[in-house]
Write an enzyme that holds these catalytic residues in place. Structure first.
Site, PDB file in Angstrom:
ATOM      1  N   LYS A 269     -13.498   6.822   4.591  1.00  0.00           N
ATOM      2  CA  LYS A 269     -12.285   7.241   5.300  1.00  0.00           C
ATOM      3  C   LYS A 269     -12.608   7.786   6.705  1.00  0.00           C
ATOM      4  O   LYS A 269     -13.765   7.809   7.107  1.00  0.00           O
ATOM      5  CB  LYS A 269     -11.534   8.280   4.454  1.00  0.00           C
TER       6      LYS A 269
HETATM    7  C1  LIG Z   1      -4.333   4.237  -1.068  1.00  0.00           C
HETATM    8  C2  LIG Z   1      -5.275   5.145  -1.808  1.00  0.00           C
HETATM    9  N1  LIG Z   1      -4.763   6.099  -2.589  1.00  0.00           N
HETATM   10  C3  LIG Z   1      -5.560   6.945  -3.268  1.00  0.00           C
HETATM   11  C4  LIG Z   1      -6.937   6.881  -3.187  1.00  0.00           C
HETATM   12  C5  LIG Z   1      -7.771   7.816  -3.984  1.00  0.00           C
HETATM   13  O1  LIG Z   1      -8.561   8.654  -3.203  1.00  0.00           O
HETATM   14  P1  LIG Z   1      -9.943   9.236  -3.747  1.00  0.00           P
HETATM   15  O2  LIG Z   1     -10.936   8.114  -3.773  1.00  0.00           O
HETATM   16  O3  LIG Z   1     -10.300  10.300  -2.748  1.00  0.00           O
HETATM   17  O4  LIG Z   1      -9.687   9.798  -5.105  1.00  0.00           O
HETATM   18  C6  LIG Z   1      -7.509   5.918  -2.373  1.00  0.00           C
HETATM   19  C7  LIG Z   1      -8.965   5.846  -2.286  1.00  0.00           C
HETATM   20  O5  LIG Z   1      -9.611   5.005  -1.776  1.00  0.00           O
HETATM   21  C8  LIG Z   1      -6.662   5.016  -1.665  1.00  0.00           C
HETATM   22  O6  LIG Z   1      -7.175   4.059  -0.883  1.00  0.00           O
END
Ligand SMILES: Cc1ncc(COP(=O)(O)O)c(C=O)c1O
Length: 385
Positions: free
Chosen positions: A184
């Site tokens: 990210k």
């Molecule tokens: C659109 C979206 N929502 C939620 C998430 C979940 O985030 P995390 O990986 O920090 O749990 C991601 C992770 O890549 C994502 O791309």
């Protein structure tokens, strides 16, 4: 051809990041210390929200937002099929039902007209995703939400730093969710954040991430108190202090990271607009995307190949492409539980069959960008009709 694989995304850390983490490792507070509040404060300020509450991941942050929105068994929340499964899973964590609405093929974001057709008396929340970093159609979505008394949870895990109609993502929806996974815009290893302008929501979010307890251990120690109360069923979703220290340092570089990502996107778009066989992503006039991803669509009518072969040809050139996303309803868990068979969301499914995410991260060199453009051009010309 490149001699080494160029990944589709990666973190960049500098000595200041490392020093900030080491400082915390030498301090008294590895978790829930002073860095948590400090990170939340600078983050809220950066996105223009009144409150920011940190979590151990974007997924935990989504779960907390779903809880705070009051989702419970019998409720429905409408989201896009073209997302990471966590967006819909957070609705299931609350025992509620995710309802999918198809995308607008122009932006690949959820289509407000499709949302309208999915509204029922059980709908309680709307969960748009800012796909690839391009803000969803927030004006139309908020308008629908206000008319029908719904809460908007914006999944902005791709969109830290994006703007919509001159407003910063994070300050617009009822709650906005971010992720700090290493691919990210900024990273804390794992980590997430919910921002909101609603003080009551912020209080619930704080409690939910700490077992539902109404005070934290540090404030009790400082006050010399042992008494605490668990007031709701929460989880341990806390982000450690050393991760927050990293987040504070990383946030200082957000503007530079965004500027570089926008430069890379502009260079890609200029090249691919001229190249029959691939379609560059569209940007709506009111959007200033954050470019977490740079997804192209393979124009199958102009090529003698399919996406899978196109993908393999780019990998053979050492370009680390990826595909975002297998539509959520097509995963075995969703097929088995809800009876999806494919064909329910034709626009999302058509996009999925043609999507390829090209490398996009802020430390890409101009040589890396040129390598990607050269490889795509080569693959297109070898499969041109
Ligand atoms: C659109 C979206 N929502 C939620 C998430 C979940 O985030 P995390 O990986 O920090 O749990 C991601 C992770 O890549 C994502 O791309």
């Amino acid at each position: 051809m490149r001699s080494t694989l160029l990944p589709y995304g990666r973190q960049s850390l500098d000595e200041a990041d490392i020093a900030a983490v080491v400082d915390v490792l030498r301090s008294d507070w590895l978790t829930t210390g002073p860095k948590v509040g400090e990170f939340e404060e600078v983050f809220a300020e950066r996105v223009g929200a009144s409150h920011a509450v940190s979590f151990s991941s974007g997924t935990a942050a989504l779960h907390a937002a779903a809880f705070t929105a009051g989702l419970q068994p019998g409720d429905e929340a409408i989201t896009t099929p073209l997302t990471f499964a966590a967006t819909a899973n957070c609705v299931l964590y609350q025992g509620a039902t995710p309802v999918f609405a198809d995308i607008d093929p122009f932006t690949l974001n959820i289509d407000p007209e499709q949302i309208k057709s999915k509204l029922t008396s059980k709908t309680r929340a709307l969960l748009p995703v800012d796909y690839a970093g391009h803000p969803a159609d927030l004006a139309a979505i908020l308008d629908l939400a206000r008319k029908h008394g719904l809460i908007v949870i914006e999944d902005a895990c791709h969109a830290l730093g994006a703007e919509y109609a001159g407003k910063r993502v994070g300050s617009i929806a009822d709650m906005t969710v971010f992720s700090f996974h290493p691919v990210k815009h900024i990273t804390t290893g794992e980590g997430g954040m919910v921002t909101t302008n609603d003080a009551k929501f912020a209080e619930t979010l704080h409690r939910f991430r700490n077992h539902g307890i109404s005070s934290d251990a540090r404030s009790r120690q400082t006050a010399g108190q042992w008494h605490y109360e668990m007031v709701l069923l929460g989880y341990n979703y806390r982000l450690p202090d050393f991760a927050c220290a990293l987040g504070i340092e990383q946030l200082k570089k957000l503007d530079a990271n965004l500027a570089r990502r926008r430069e890379i996107a502009a260079e890609y778009t200029a090249a691919f607009r001229e190249l029959p066989g691939v379609i560059a992503p569209n940007v709506r006039a009111e959007a200033n995307p954050a470019w977490h991803l740079y997804p192209i669509l393979v124009d199958l009518g102009k090529l003698t190949t399919d996406r899978a072969q196109f993908f393999r040809a780019l990998r053979a050139e050492n370009i680390g492409v990826n595909v975002h996303y297998i539509p959520v309803h097509l995963h075995p868990y969703y097929r088995d539980r809800f009876g999806f068979r494919g064909g329910e969301f034709p626009k999302a499914e058509d996009a999925y069959n043609r999507l390829i995410s090209l490398p996009m991260f802020h430390s890409m060199t101009s040589g890396d960008v040129k390598d990607v453009i050269a490889a795509v051009t080569k693959v297109v010309s070898s499969y041109a009709r």
